[in-house]
Design a protein around this motif. Structure first.
Motif, PDB file in Angstrom:
ATOM      1  N   SER A   1       3.642   5.007 -15.286  1.00 19.30           N
ATOM      2  CA  SER A   1       3.607   3.584 -15.007  1.00 19.30           C
ATOM      3  C   SER A   1       3.948   3.345 -13.549  1.00 19.30           C
ATOM      4  N   ARG A   2       3.397   2.297 -12.965  1.00 16.91           N
ATOM      5  CA  ARG A   2       3.729   2.009 -11.569  1.00 16.91           C
ATOM      6  C   ARG A   2       5.202   1.662 -11.424  1.00 16.91           C
ATOM      7  N   TYR A   3       5.858   1.277 -12.532  1.00 15.65           N
ATOM      8  CA  TYR A   3       7.282   0.965 -12.491  1.00 15.65           C
ATOM      9  C   TYR A   3       8.149   2.219 -12.464  1.00 15.65           C
TER      10      TYR A   3
ATOM     11  N   GLU B   1      19.629 -12.715  12.945  1.00 15.52           N
ATOM     12  CA  GLU B   1      18.526 -13.493  12.377  1.00 15.52           C
ATOM     13  C   GLU B   1      17.752 -12.647  11.368  1.00 15.52           C
ATOM     14  N   THR B   2      17.360 -13.272  10.251  1.00 14.84           N
ATOM     15  CA  THR B   2      16.521 -12.608   9.258  1.00 14.84           C
ATOM     16  C   THR B   2      15.218 -13.381   9.124  1.00 14.84           C
ATOM     17  N   VAL B   3      14.089 -12.662   9.218  1.00 15.04           N
ATOM     18  CA  VAL B   3      12.778 -13.304   9.193  1.00 15.04           C
ATOM     19  C   VAL B   3      11.875 -12.572   8.209  1.00 15.04           C
ATOM     20  N   VAL B   4      10.833 -13.283   7.743  1.00 15.92           N
ATOM     21  CA  VAL B   4       9.808 -12.669   6.901  1.00 15.92           C
ATOM     22  C   VAL B   4       8.828 -11.930   7.803  1.00 15.92           C
ATOM     23  N   LEU B   5       8.487 -10.700   7.427  1.00 11.96           N
ATOM     24  CA  LEU B   5       7.580  -9.894   8.234  1.00 11.96           C
ATOM     25  C   LEU B   5       6.119 -10.187   7.889  1.00 11.96           C
ATOM     26  N   ASP B   6       5.283 -10.247   8.917  1.00 12.27           N
ATOM     27  CA  ASP B   6       3.846 -10.396   8.716  1.00 12.27           C
ATOM     28  C   ASP B   6       3.270  -9.127   8.099  1.00 12.27           C
ATOM     29  N   ASN B   7       2.142  -9.270   7.437  1.00 13.20           N
ATOM     30  CA  ASN B   7       1.508  -8.129   6.781  1.00 13.20           C
ATOM     31  C   ASN B   7       1.066  -7.050   7.758  1.00 13.20           C
ATOM     32  N   ASP B   8       0.794  -7.424   9.012  1.00 10.81           N
ATOM     33  CA  ASP B   8       0.336  -6.448   9.995  1.00 10.81           C
ATOM     34  C   ASP B   8       1.483  -5.745  10.718  1.00 10.81           C
TER      35      ASP B   8
ATOM     36  N   ASP C   1       0.124  -2.474   3.522  1.00 14.98           N
ATOM     37  CA  ASP C   1      -0.088  -1.232   2.783  1.00 14.98           C
ATOM     38  C   ASP C   1       1.156  -0.845   1.993  1.00 14.98           C
ATOM     39  N   LEU C   2       2.329  -1.132   2.550  1.00 12.88           N
ATOM     40  CA  LEU C   2       3.575  -0.853   1.836  1.00 12.88           C
ATOM     41  C   LEU C   2       3.657  -1.681   0.556  1.00 12.88           C
ATOM     42  N   LYS C   3       3.175  -2.916   0.598  1.00 13.66           N
ATOM     43  CA  LYS C   3       3.222  -3.793  -0.574  1.00 13.66           C
ATOM     44  C   LYS C   3       2.338  -3.293  -1.715  1.00 13.66           C
ATOM     45  N   LEU C   4       1.371  -2.464  -1.405  1.00 11.34           N
ATOM     46  CA  LEU C   4       0.538  -1.882  -2.457  1.00 11.34           C
ATOM     47  C   LEU C   4       1.314  -0.858  -3.276  1.00 11.34           C
TER      48      LEU C   4
ATOM     49  N   VAL D   1      10.053   2.181  -1.503  1.00 10.54           N
ATOM     50  CA  VAL D   1       9.823   1.019  -2.359  1.00 10.54           C
ATOM     51  C   VAL D   1       9.404   1.453  -3.759  1.00 10.54           C
ATOM     52  N   THR D   2       9.494   0.513  -4.685  1.00 13.62           N
ATOM     53  CA  THR D   2       9.016   0.699  -6.047  1.00 13.62           C
ATOM     54  C   THR D   2       8.660  -0.669  -6.612  1.00 13.62           C
ATOM     55  N   PHE D   3       7.908  -0.686  -7.703  1.00 15.46           N
ATOM     56  CA  PHE D   3       7.728  -1.919  -8.460  1.00 15.46           C
ATOM     57  C   PHE D   3       8.893  -1.977  -9.446  1.00 15.46           C
TER      58      PHE D   3
END
Length: 259
Positions: A22-24, A83-90, A49-52, A98-100
């Motif tokens: 399983s992806r989990y 400061e904490t910011v959301v990272l762009d996909n690029d 790509d990391l989010k995949l 990482v994992t699901f």
């Protein structure tokens, strides 16, 4: 819902079904921690790509610029400025894990607890000391001490151990948030960091960083045991020419050589 399976032919001629993981159940690791702390700070894997490969995890931003935390499918960068910011996909990461996330163990700690006590409770409850575990701790934190490094600028980049005086520390008080991280076995040390490795992200996503200490109460602890490791390594010139330290095992050498 369809269950994916691999089919192979056994020695007796009958087909056997082997369930695909399983992806989990998969821990995805990009890069080698020994190379990263040895100065390979350039980002080479885009966040998209990391989010995949997962929706939960920790890592290092491009050029050592702070700390990376992924929670609920979003990647956050905590900078040395605080400061904490959301990272762009690029945007690119140099090293990430990482994992699901899908917990198979959940328990609650209502009373006030310190980092050392809670991590001992978690470790004592792990049923397999040689397994990989993703750990998520959510609740009210009276105190969280975190850190982040400023970006490096000029090559050759220094070893991480030689610029510890550059790290910036943050004392986060009385906030809701989430600890994100892992407990990994000793045999992965060098590829990864064995033991506990946690990052923090406040509920308002404005504060975070690599966790050095914490205390909290009304905590929800979620643990997912991961069954397999997927390892990707950079393909660029810097990684190809990085000199890893030899790891000698006299017993393995004797077995290999038949002596």
């Amino acid at each position: 819902m369809l269950t994916t399976a691999l089919v192979c032919v056994g020695l007796n001629g009958f087909s056997q079904q082997i369930s695909a993981p399983s992806r989990y159940d998969i821990l995805y690791n990009y890069g080698i921690i020994e190379a990263f702390i040895g100065g390979l700070y350039k980002g080479t894997l885009p966040i998209k790509d990391l989010k995949l490969k997962g929706d939960f995890g920790i890592g290092a931003p491009d050029m050592l610029d702070g700390e990376l935390t992924m929670l609920d499918g979003k990647a956050y960068q905590t900078k040395a400025t605080g400061e904490t910011v959301v990272l762009d996909n690029d945007y690119k990461t140099a090293f990430s894990t990482v994992t699901f996330f899908k917990a198979d163990t959940v328990f609650y700690v209502n009373n006030a607890t310190e980092q050392q006590n809670l991590l001992e409770v978690i470790k004592d409850g792990l049923r397999n000391i040689n397994a990989m575990y993703a750990i998520k701790i959510t609740g009210d934190f009276g105190h969280v001490k975190t850190r982040a490094f400023p970006p490096v600028k000029a090559e050759p980049f220094p070893l991480l151990s030689t610029i510890l005086d550059k790290q910036q520390f943050f004392d986060i008080q009385n906030t809701e948030g989430t600890l994100v991280g892992y407990h990994l076995p000793e045999y992965l040390n060098g590829i990864q960091i064995s033991g506990f490795h946690l990052h923090f992200l406040s509920a308002d996503t404005k504060q975070g960083g690599h966790v050095l200490d914490f205390n909290g109460h009304n905590l929800k602890v979620e643990i997912a045991e991961l069954k397999s490791l997927e390892l990707d390594i950079p393909t660029g010139h810097d990684f190809q020419n990085f000199k890893f330290k030899p790891k000698h095992s006299e017993a393995l050498e004797r077995v290999e050589q038949g002596k």
